[in-house]
Design an enzyme around this catalytic site. Sequence first.
Site, short mmCIF file in Angstrom:
data_model
loop_
_atom_site.label_atom_id
_atom_site.label_comp_id
_atom_site.label_asym_id
_atom_site.label_seq_id
_atom_site.Cartn_x
_atom_site.Cartn_y
_atom_site.Cartn_z
N CYS A 1 75.04 44.79 34.04
CA CYS A 1 74.05 44.98 35.09
C CYS A 1 74.16 46.39 35.62
O CYS A 1 74.98 47.19 35.18
CB CYS A 1 74.26 43.97 36.23
SG CYS A 1 75.69 44.31 37.27
N ASN B 1 79.44 45.68 36.43
CA ASN B 1 78.65 46.22 35.32
C ASN B 1 79.56 46.35 34.12
O ASN B 1 80.55 47.08 34.17
CB ASN B 1 78.08 47.59 35.72
CG ASN B 1 77.50 48.34 34.54
OD1 ASN B 1 76.99 47.74 33.61
ND2 ASN B 1 77.58 49.66 34.60
N GLY B 2 79.26 45.64 33.03
CA GLY B 2 80.08 45.78 31.83
C GLY B 2 80.29 44.46 31.13
O GLY B 2 79.56 43.49 31.33
N ILE C 1 73.82 38.63 29.16
CA ILE C 1 74.41 38.69 27.82
C ILE C 1 75.28 37.46 27.55
O ILE C 1 75.23 36.89 26.47
CB ILE C 1 75.27 39.97 27.65
CG1 ILE C 1 74.42 41.22 27.92
CG2 ILE C 1 75.90 40.02 26.27
CD1 ILE C 1 73.31 41.48 26.94
N ARG D 1 70.54 42.49 36.70
CA ARG D 1 71.33 41.85 35.65
C ARG D 1 70.64 41.89 34.29
O ARG D 1 69.46 41.59 34.17
CB ARG D 1 71.62 40.39 36.01
CG ARG D 1 72.57 39.71 35.01
CD ARG D 1 72.76 38.25 35.32
NE ARG D 1 73.69 37.65 34.35
CZ ARG D 1 73.77 36.35 34.09
NH1 ARG D 1 72.99 35.50 34.74
NH2 ARG D 1 74.63 35.89 33.20
N LEU D 2 71.40 42.28 33.28
CA LEU D 2 71.04 42.12 31.88
C LEU D 2 71.90 40.98 31.36
O LEU D 2 73.10 41.13 31.18
CB LEU D 2 71.30 43.41 31.10
CG LEU D 2 70.86 43.42 29.63
CD1 LEU D 2 69.34 43.38 29.52
CD2 LEU D 2 71.40 44.66 28.92
N ASP E 1 82.24 36.03 31.98
CA ASP E 1 83.38 36.93 32.14
C ASP E 1 83.54 37.44 33.57
O ASP E 1 84.63 37.83 33.98
CB ASP E 1 83.29 38.10 31.17
CG ASP E 1 82.00 38.91 31.30
OD1 ASP E 1 81.04 38.40 31.91
OD2 ASP E 1 81.94 40.03 30.77
N SER F 1 78.58 50.42 18.10
CA SER F 1 78.52 51.80 17.62
C SER F 1 79.93 52.33 17.41
O SER F 1 80.91 51.70 17.82
CB SER F 1 77.75 52.67 18.63
OG SER F 1 77.45 53.93 18.08
N GLY F 2 80.03 53.50 16.79
CA GLY F 2 81.33 54.02 16.37
C GLY F 2 81.94 55.08 17.26
O GLY F 2 82.88 55.77 16.84
#
Length: 640
Positions: A2, A79-80, A53, A50-51, A104, A370-371
């Site tokens: 978020c 956020n995370g 997930i 909020r996103l 989480d 991603s790397g």
Amino acid sequence: MCGLLGMLTSNANAAQFTDAVERALPCMRHRGPDEAGSWHDEDVVYGFNRLSIIDLEHSHQPLRWGPAESPERYALTFNGEIYNYLELREELQDLGYTFHTSGDSETIVVGYHHWGEKVVEHLRGMFGIAIWDTREKVLFLARDQFGIKPLYYATTAAGTAFSSEKKSLLEMAPELGLDLDLDRRAIEHYVDLQYVPEPESLHTGIRRLESGCTATLRPGGEVVARRYFKPNFDVTPVPKGREQDLFDRIAHALEDSVAKHMRADVTVGSFLSGGIDSTAIAALAKRHNPDLLTFTTGFEREGYSEVDVAAESAAAIGVEHIVKVVSPEEYADAIPKIMWYLDDPVADPSLVPLYFVAAEARKHVKVVLSGEGADELFGGYTIYKEPLSLAPFEKIPSPLRKGLRKLGQVLPDGMKGKSLLDRGTMTMEERYYGNARSFNFEQLQRVLPWAKPEWDHREVTAPVYEVNRHMDPVARMQHLDLFTWMRGDILVKADKINMANSLELRVPFLDKEVFNVAQTIPHDLKIADGTTKYALRKALEQIVPPHVLHRRKLGFPVPMRHWLAGDELYGWAQDTITESQTDEIFDRGQVLEMLKEHRDGVTDHSRRLWTVLAFMVWHGIFMEKRIDPKIERKDYPVDL
């Protein structure tokens, strides 16, 4: 995932700031378009976007939790993602704690109740955290160890406001009484390094909690920060013949990290540039999702496309691959929008293609891997070879080295051997400033006449070098990059540009367990056999296709040198410089002259020009209010 926003007031008058928070919250709706809201008590007001997930139907924020005797003692906004939340949840349940959600977020606040501030040492993930303890009247703030997720704050007489994005704090400036003057020291650091180094921002009144730090504050008090992450690069010699044990530990740590980074209740995809880092992540992710989608971007020019390399890697690991090709016209049109999302400018041309590939990915998935971080952790930059090439200079007596230093200074620029002589007679502190320096001081003064020598890049790097004196030369360079280039450029664009598209980016290399292995690698297993990341390449022999193992670093390269000299961007650049109202900062005539020199082929000024141009666009948006970034509200499906 978020965007968090909040304020701890000085005089128990939080209700007076609820309107300001609610007005500022939409500035970062892109960070969380699925749900929004606010909450307050007498001291604190929270806002969140909020996103969703994990635990889509629950884990709403702010999340209230407390022990039986005080069931709503804590209020958390976060956020995370915490990737080991299932393991932590089980551990805390065994200790007698009860959970009411399956996400989480609750794990963090229960862990905070049990471990206190040391909860961050148990978290494996990326995070910006705010926890308000209503009983003790203490606000706890924290960022993940690498700085993947941002956390800005501003303290005034009204209190301390904090947010995932600076623009929300700027929106609250009238209520806060916030100083919006520009910080000249931060401007010089930006022009010198291509990014604004932590804890600075370009506004004097707004700062960032640094990566790997926590902070506590009470009503009316100051932010008291503490560093909990102190990377040591505790190199461990590897007995001859036991190298494979190290390679196996690297492979196991990375496999475990990717497995945990795949935890989500939505679809997870992967970026794929075609180099070893992103290919390894995609190949491991495919083990958990046979239908994995991968995404890349590039530019068609002169009969060659970088996207061909990524397509070859995608075919080799057997994933469906989606490509976005960006034209120069699209590139120029997107620049104002991207500078708005960044909050402060970052002079990295790859931001623009990243924006487009993120937008394309968001049509299909809600999370991508991603790397990022592999080069800093495993020794991937070519410049890390330099201590080997300069080793003979270390054997030269000091008086003779000083003489050679003076000789190098009088040799004309471009003369063969001058660069080697100059760098070989410098200390590491003098010659290595990270991966991003655009200007030497003479060039800096050309465009910034007021620049001060004491404000140059050494002001940023000196504190880091003071800490890592005991490390070997390669480890010192890696350690410096963790606190400069990686968190100033790499992770800012990873967070801001993907979140601009409501897309969560996860970086499995930047995992605490992967780092615990990586920091033990001796330098002769980082730089060996004529290559970089030697130990990582050996660890990945059974994971990535053979043709990728020794491929050069790719990323999303941008033909900026060619475009600024040609029809693609020369006219845009000239107009940007001419129209910018930054005469108190830049010498406009000198910048225009640099552009002409670049077009005429006198000198390649592309990196320096892009640094100035990015700032001018940013200034036109945030300070002059002259440039409209044309931000559009996007509505995405929740359940991708």
